[in-house]
Design a protein around this motif. Structure first.
Motif, PDB file in Angstrom:
ATOM      1  N   ALA A 143       0.837  -1.189   0.000  1.00  0.00           N
ATOM      2  CA  ALA A 143       0.000   0.000   0.000  1.00  0.00           C
ATOM      3  C   ALA A 143       0.874   1.241   0.000  1.00  0.00           C
ATOM      4  O   ALA A 143       0.469   2.311  -0.434  1.00  0.00           O
ATOM      5  CB  ALA A 143      -0.920   0.013   1.224  1.00  0.00           C
ATOM      6  N   LEU A 144       2.107   1.091   0.500  1.00  0.00           N
ATOM      7  CA  LEU A 144       3.090   2.167   0.525  1.00  0.00           C
ATOM      8  C   LEU A 144       2.598   3.411   1.250  1.00  0.00           C
ATOM      9  O   LEU A 144       2.751   4.537   0.762  1.00  0.00           O
ATOM     10  CB  LEU A 144       3.534   2.506  -0.909  1.00  0.00           C
ATOM     11  N   ASP A 145       2.024   3.207   2.411  1.00  0.00           N
ATOM     12  CA  ASP A 145       1.700   4.313   3.304  1.00  0.00           C
ATOM     13  C   ASP A 145       3.008   4.747   3.938  1.00  0.00           C
ATOM     14  O   ASP A 145       3.656   3.978   4.661  1.00  0.00           O
ATOM     15  CB  ASP A 145       0.710   3.838   4.372  1.00  0.00           C
ATOM     16  N   VAL A 146       3.425   5.977   3.673  1.00  0.00           N
ATOM     17  CA  VAL A 146       4.727   6.439   4.132  1.00  0.00           C
ATOM     18  C   VAL A 146       4.869   6.316   5.646  1.00  0.00           C
ATOM     19  O   VAL A 146       5.974   6.116   6.167  1.00  0.00           O
ATOM     20  CB  VAL A 146       4.972   7.889   3.672  1.00  0.00           C
ATOM     21  N   ASN A 147       3.766   6.415   6.383  1.00  0.00           N
ATOM     22  CA  ASN A 147       3.821   6.339   7.844  1.00  0.00           C
ATOM     23  C   ASN A 147       4.022   4.914   8.362  1.00  0.00           C
ATOM     24  O   ASN A 147       4.274   4.707   9.542  1.00  0.00           O
ATOM     25  CB  ASN A 147       2.548   6.923   8.448  1.00  0.00           C
ATOM     26  N   ALA A 148       3.893   3.936   7.464  1.00  0.00           N
ATOM     27  CA  ALA A 148       4.090   2.541   7.867  1.00  0.00           C
ATOM     28  C   ALA A 148       5.547   2.103   7.713  1.00  0.00           C
ATOM     29  O   ALA A 148       5.894   0.974   8.040  1.00  0.00           O
ATOM     30  CB  ALA A 148       3.185   1.622   7.052  1.00  0.00           C
ATOM     31  N   TYR A 149       6.386   3.039   7.229  1.00  0.00           N
ATOM     32  CA  TYR A 149       7.790   2.717   6.985  1.00  0.00           C
ATOM     33  C   TYR A 149       8.696   3.717   7.692  1.00  0.00           C
ATOM     34  O   TYR A 149       8.264   4.792   8.119  1.00  0.00           O
ATOM     35  CB  TYR A 149       8.089   2.733   5.485  1.00  0.00           C
ATOM     36  N   MET A 150       9.962   3.361   7.789  1.00  0.00           N
ATOM     37  CA  MET A 150      10.939   4.250   8.406  1.00  0.00           C
ATOM     38  C   MET A 150      12.288   4.096   7.694  1.00  0.00           C
ATOM     39  O   MET A 150      12.635   2.997   7.263  1.00  0.00           O
ATOM     40  CB  MET A 150      11.086   3.927   9.903  1.00  0.00           C
ATOM     41  N   PRO A 151      13.034   5.198   7.541  1.00  0.00           N
ATOM     42  CA  PRO A 151      14.369   5.086   6.942  1.00  0.00           C
ATOM     43  C   PRO A 151      15.378   4.712   8.019  1.00  0.00           C
ATOM     44  O   PRO A 151      15.365   5.272   9.123  1.00  0.00           O
ATOM     45  CB  PRO A 151      14.625   6.506   6.420  1.00  0.00           C
ATOM     46  N   LEU A 152      16.241   3.744   7.721  1.00  0.00           N
ATOM     47  CA  LEU A 152      17.248   3.305   8.686  1.00  0.00           C
ATOM     48  C   LEU A 152      18.614   3.260   8.027  1.00  0.00           C
ATOM     49  O   LEU A 152      18.738   2.919   6.849  1.00  0.00           O
ATOM     50  CB  LEU A 152      16.909   1.910   9.228  1.00  0.00           C
ATOM     51  N   CYS A 153      19.643   3.574   8.800  1.00  0.00           N
ATOM     52  CA  CYS A 153      20.997   3.376   8.312  1.00  0.00           C
ATOM     53  C   CYS A 153      21.276   1.877   8.372  1.00  0.00           C
ATOM     54  O   CYS A 153      20.594   1.143   9.106  1.00  0.00           O
ATOM     55  CB  CYS A 153      22.003   4.160   9.164  1.00  0.00           C
TER      56      CYS A 153
END
Length: 239
Positions: A143-153
């Motif tokens: 669904a690619l809801d931006v709030n369901a993901y997080m950027p990580l190093c």
């Protein structure tokens, strides 16, 4: 060779090198441990290899066992029930659209959600806040809801995988609500760290801040404390 449904054997041949190695080892020997993945296949982060398998839709069961030779505990993986096979994601991990990644990274100011250090888009990795292994069908992966993901190093992505793999919620309970209040899913506001009652923060010193870290490190060494202990004790004294 372990008796395995032909569908799994067929799918294994279509996977990438790393998940295929995991599945084929389990098919041949019945299970595969993190120690074997590291020593036989050279994977420095074995849980990531197991996660690759789950992310292409093949269920794995994780069991913590003690190594007979070293006495240390490690994870052992076996194939899960065919009923849990995710036929909707059998084509493998999909690349995230450039627009989605740009939106996510911009929202987080190109910083890792855990350590809060800034990285280039090439370094940052997109990760689910709530692991698929826990959320299952409750979370629409694409669904690619931006709030369901997080950027990580890369470092914190590995740390998160390692911590989640050992969490009771990952292994047994699988309650998305527990994940939502965890540090690894919501570092901006959390109640626990992998179901352990604790608080945590990450500090990264860069460029002109290196001198600050060096000064703290020298003072910590002088009083016989780690940098972390020194900072905590310094804050306690200021209360």
């Amino acid at each position: 060779m372990t008796t395995v449904d032909p569908k799994i054997i067929e799918l294994a041949e279509k996977l990438g090198k790393r998940p295929r190695a995991v599945v084929n080892h389990i098919i041949k020997y019945g299970s595969v441990s993190t120690t074997q993945l590291k020593e036989i296949y050279g994977y420095d982060h074995p849980p990531r290899a197991a996660r690759d398998v789950r992310e292409v839709g093949i269920p794995l069961v994780t069991k913590i066992v003690k190594n007979a030779e070293t006495g240390k505990k490690n994870a052992e993986y076996t194939l899960g029930s065919l009923e849990e096979l995710r036929t909707d994601i059998l084509q493998g991990r999909k690349n995230f659209p450039a627009k989605f990644k740009k939106k996510l990274f911009t929202q987080h100011k190109h910083k890792c959600a855990i350590c809060n250090a800034e990285y280039s888009p090439r370094v940052l990795q997109v990760d689910h806040r709530i692991p698929y292994e826990v959320a299952g069908d409750k979370l629409d992966t694409f669904a690619l809801d931006v709030n369901a993901y997080m950027p990580l190093c890369p470092s914190d992505n590995r740390n998160k995988s390692y911590s989640c793999e050992k969490c009771k919620n990952w292994l047994d309970i699988r309650d998305s609500e527990i994940c939502k209040t965890c540090y690894w899913a919501s570092p901006e506001g959390f109640e626990h760290v992998s179901m352990k009652k604790e608080k945590r923060t990450e500090l990264v010193f860069r460029e002109n801040e290196i001198n600050v870290y060096t000064a703290i490190e020298e003072k910590a060494q002088f009083v016989g404390e780690s940098v972390e202990e020194y900072i905590i004790n310094l804050l306690k004294k200021s209360e």
